[in-house]
Design an enzyme around this catalytic site. Structure first.
Site, PDB file in Angstrom:
ATOM      1  N   LYS A  13       0.803  -1.216   0.000  1.00  0.00           N
ATOM      2  CA  LYS A  13       0.000   0.000   0.000  1.00  0.00           C
ATOM      3  C   LYS A  13       0.845   1.281   0.000  1.00  0.00           C
ATOM      4  CE  LYS A  13      -2.505  -0.079   3.573  1.00  0.00           C
ATOM      5  NZ  LYS A  13      -2.179   1.120   4.370  1.00  0.00           N
ATOM      6  N   ARG A  87      -8.251   3.191   9.752  1.00  0.00           N
ATOM      7  CA  ARG A  87      -7.974   1.789  10.058  1.00  0.00           C
ATOM      8  C   ARG A  87      -9.106   1.127  10.841  1.00  0.00           C
ATOM      9  NH1 ARG A  87      -2.311   0.150   9.788  1.00  0.00           N
ATOM     10  NH2 ARG A  87      -1.059   2.004   9.381  1.00  0.00           N
ATOM     11  N   ARG A 126      11.563 -10.082   3.974  1.00  0.00           N
ATOM     12  CA  ARG A 126      12.330  -8.833   3.898  1.00  0.00           C
ATOM     13  C   ARG A 126      13.567  -8.890   4.781  1.00  0.00           C
ATOM     14  NH1 ARG A 126       7.528  -4.719   5.274  1.00  0.00           N
ATOM     15  NH2 ARG A 126       6.333  -4.898   3.350  1.00  0.00           N
ATOM     16  N   ARG A 157      13.934  -7.043  10.431  1.00  0.00           N
ATOM     17  CA  ARG A 157      13.351  -6.166  11.454  1.00  0.00           C
ATOM     18  C   ARG A 157      12.376  -6.982  12.296  1.00  0.00           C
ATOM     19  NH1 ARG A 157      10.058  -2.538   8.220  1.00  0.00           N
ATOM     20  NH2 ARG A 157       9.290  -1.897  10.240  1.00  0.00           N
ATOM     21  N   ARG A 168      -0.340  -8.893  12.982  1.00  0.00           N
ATOM     22  CA  ARG A 168      -0.779  -7.672  12.286  1.00  0.00           C
ATOM     23  C   ARG A 168      -1.929  -7.986  11.327  1.00  0.00           C
ATOM     24  NH1 ARG A 168       4.701  -5.907   9.810  1.00  0.00           N
ATOM     25  NH2 ARG A 168       3.479  -4.378   8.655  1.00  0.00           N
TER      26      ARG A 168
END
Ligand code: ZN
Length: 217
Positions: A13, A87, A126, A157, A168
């Protein structure tokens, strides 16, 4: 063009927001940037938001929406692409009220659609070079775990760990997904397939927005 972007973590996004704002020459408003710039500029709302952040608390929706309204007034009639907000249903309703006051209602809610497992694969893959910060995905480096350009170690991370991504996604399904119905009822929902590479997804998004504005370039 007045558009909000929706989609789970891993749907790309933020990246699409940047690409689309460039394509259409409209303002990109992300709540993260909004907080940072309001706090830096020391506006009344920025100072208010900071008192919450300093206490480690969430900034109340009402404060965020007022900050947003301020940014929209500064944008003076120009278009915007809103990324990272709303959200929750409460935020969507507050945003709706504010845009009615500004007489600039939303024209579309662009929803990036991606399967949970692909989202997890994208984010959990990632890596970032510890030395030069270059971003990678686990697959393509020449030597596994080593930065192609500087030889530094590639790290993940904590936010991108699989367990965190799944949490999430749960929050997204629970709190944000109801917005798809909220916007569908208003005739604003435009789903976009978020699989494939960045350019492909941008093309699909632009096709979904074609009636709202011709691309600037
Ligand atoms: Zn490096």
């Amino acid at each position: 063009m007045r558009v909000v972007l929706l989609g789970p973590p891993g749907a790309g996004k933020g990246t699409q927001a940047k690409r689309l704002t460039e394509l259409y020459g409209v303002r990109h408003i992300s709540t993260g940037d909004l907080f940072r710039s309001s706090v830096q500029q020391g506006t009344d709302l920025g100072r208010l938001a900071k008192t919450y952040m300093d206490r480690g608390e969430l900034v109340p929706d009402e404060v965020t929406v007022r900050m947003l309204a301020e940014a929209l007034r500064r944008a003076e009639g120009g278009g915007f692409i809103l990324d990272g907000f709303p959200r929750t249903m409460a935020q969507a309703e507050a945003l709706d009220r504010e845009l009615v006051i500004l007489d600039r209602p939303l024209q579309a809610a662009l929803a990036f659609v991606i399967d949970d497992e692909l989202a997890v694969k994208r984010i959990a893959g990632r890596r970032t070079c510890a030395r030069c910060q270059h971003p990678y995905n686990v697959e393509p480096t020449r030597i596994a775990g080593v930065c192609d350009s500087c030889g530094g170690a590639l790290l993940q991370r904590p936010d991108d760990a699989e367990e965190t991504v799944r949490r999430r996604l749960e929050v997204y399904h629970h709190s944000t997904e109801p917005l798809l119905y909220f916007y569908a009822e208003r005739g604003l929902l435009r789903p976009v397939d978020a699989t494939g590479d960045e350019a492909e997804v941008t093309e699909r998004a632009a096709a979904a927005l074609r009636d709202l504005a011709p691309a600037a370039k």
